[in-house]
Scaffold this active site. Structure first.
Site, PDB file in Angstrom:
ATOM      1  N   THR A 169      14.345   0.496  20.720  1.00 47.55           N
ATOM      2  CA  THR A 169      14.508   1.934  20.541  1.00 47.55           C
ATOM      3  C   THR A 169      15.395   2.496  21.636  1.00 47.55           C
ATOM      4  O   THR A 169      15.445   1.960  22.735  1.00 47.55           O
ATOM      5  CB  THR A 169      13.118   2.590  20.623  1.00 47.55           C
ATOM      6  OG1 THR A 169      12.302   2.070  19.596  1.00 47.55           O
ATOM      7  CG2 THR A 169      13.204   4.095  20.493  1.00 47.55           C
ATOM      8  N   VAL A 198       6.072   5.520   9.883  1.00 49.03           N
ATOM      9  CA  VAL A 198       6.827   6.303  10.857  1.00 49.03           C
ATOM     10  C   VAL A 198       6.125   6.199  12.202  1.00 49.03           C
ATOM     11  O   VAL A 198       4.897   6.329  12.280  1.00 49.03           O
ATOM     12  CB  VAL A 198       6.933   7.782  10.430  1.00 49.03           C
ATOM     13  CG1 VAL A 198       7.599   8.606  11.523  1.00 49.03           C
ATOM     14  CG2 VAL A 198       7.714   7.906   9.120  1.00 49.03           C
ATOM     15  N   GLY A 199       6.889   5.970  13.259  1.00 49.67           N
ATOM     16  CA  GLY A 199       6.323   5.851  14.588  1.00 49.67           C
ATOM     17  C   GLY A 199       6.419   7.130  15.390  1.00 49.67           C
ATOM     18  O   GLY A 199       6.479   8.233  14.842  1.00 49.67           O
ATOM     19  N   ASP A 200       6.462   6.985  16.707  1.00 45.53           N
ATOM     20  CA  ASP A 200       6.414   8.149  17.587  1.00 45.53           C
ATOM     21  C   ASP A 200       7.762   8.802  17.821  1.00 45.53           C
ATOM     22  O   ASP A 200       7.831   9.957  18.238  1.00 45.53           O
ATOM     23  CB  ASP A 200       5.834   7.750  18.943  1.00 45.53           C
ATOM     24  CG  ASP A 200       6.772   6.801  19.703  1.00 45.53           C
ATOM     25  OD1 ASP A 200       7.110   5.744  19.142  1.00 45.53           O
ATOM     26  OD2 ASP A 200       7.164   7.109  20.838  1.00 45.53           O
ATOM     27  N   GLY A 221       8.196   1.886  22.524  1.00 44.91           N
ATOM     28  CA  GLY A 221       7.075   0.955  22.467  1.00 44.91           C
ATOM     29  C   GLY A 221       6.395   0.994  21.114  1.00 44.91           C
ATOM     30  O   GLY A 221       7.033   1.316  20.099  1.00 44.91           O
TER      31      GLY A 221
END
Length: 300
Positions: A169, A198-200, A221
């Site tokens: 990322t 979907v992540g952060d 992360g």
């Protein structure tokens, strides 16, 4: 000389071929620093940095993003302006050359904070955001990585130690000569991800946050862990109520992540005093920084 501070990251994890990333990170930080010296706004600085990182197939963002279980790229991105805590984000978008530019367009040209999927892609077309064919985003390294993940039925970080390529990322945080702070984050997510995960990275307060009086944060992360801890906002609030340094704020964030969810990842932070913090719970973080009165620093 105009004051500024900027820090960028390209992910964290177990990373080989570090020299490749050092050259890339150094090139990006030097190019963006030239703009900072000319008095460019923090918002434009983080936008430029993330665009450059998205265009580099070394990283899990834009071109070179990891592949989902169906074999194509879905990207997430966000940006936040510390002047007025306005923010824009997109999730699950395909074919967008630079997702961070779409996130910024959402912030500046819509009444919303987050757009997803086909709706976000339609908004991109309506607003002149550059697109590319799906093939543009797919690299041979990512194809091989997906095959390895499918063989073991794993959903992994792109820089997991079992994969051949250790990538990540991307994000950037900056403060400009006027004391304005901005932050941006962009990602292709997890290898072999399913179900529209979907992540952060596009979640304001989890993977990104910026507020002039406090700090700017970008994270990398396992996204679920950063969402559960609302880590970027946690770090900003720690900076509000403590007199610690930017580095102490970054370390507090990672300590909190590990304590609460045994989290894996890294964070970068710039505070209102033009100080920088970088911390991680993984073996390494790919990061670089520069201020108006210091030389470029690599953290890998």
């Amino acid at each position: 000389m105009k004051k500024f501070a900027i820090v960028i990251h390209g992910g964290s994890g177990a990373i080989s071929d570090v020299a490749l990333y050092q050259e890339s990170l150094g090139r990006v930080i030097e190019e963006v620093s030239k703009l900072a010296k000319e008095g460019e706004s923090a918002l434009n600085l983080v936008t430029k940095a993330v665009v450059l990182l998205e265009n580099d197939p070394l990283y899990n963002a834009g071109r070179g993003s990891v592949l989902n279980t169906e074999g194509f790229v879905e990207c997430d991105a966000s940006i936040m302006n510390g002047i007025n805590i306005e923010a824009g984000a997109v999730a699950g978008v395909s074919g967008i050359k630079n997702p961070v530019l779409l996130a910024r367009k959402v912030m500046e040209k819509s009444s919303h904070v987050m757009l997803i999927g086909k709706g976000a892609e339609g908004f991109a077309l309506d607003n002149g955001i550059e697109t590319e064919s799906l093939e543009y985003f797919v690299t041979e390294a990512r194809k091989k990585q997906l095959e390895q993940a499918k063989e073991s039925d794993n959903i992994t970080l792109d820089h997991n130690e079992v994969t051949e390529k250790k990538l990540g990322t991307v994000g950037a945080v900056a403060i400009d000569s006027d004391g304005n702070i901005a932050a941006a984050t962009s990602t292709g997510g997890l290898v072999n991800k399913k179900f529209g995960r979907v992540g952060d990275s596009p979640i304001i307060g989890a993977g990104v946050y910026a507020e002039n009086e406090l700090c700017g944060v970008s994270a990398t992360g396992y996204g679920e862990q950063f969402i559960r801890t609302t880590l970027a906002k946690h770090m900003a609030e720690w900076m509000r109520y403590h007199e610690g340094s930017a580095q102490a704020g970054a370390e507090e964030g990672i300590n909190f992540l590990v304590k609460k969810v045994n989290g894996l990842g890294g964070v970068i932070l710039v505070d209102s005093d033009y100080k920088i913090g970088v911390a991680h719970s993984t073996p390494m973080i790919l990061a670089a920084s520069k201020t108006w009165d210091t030389e470029m620093k690599l953290y890998c």
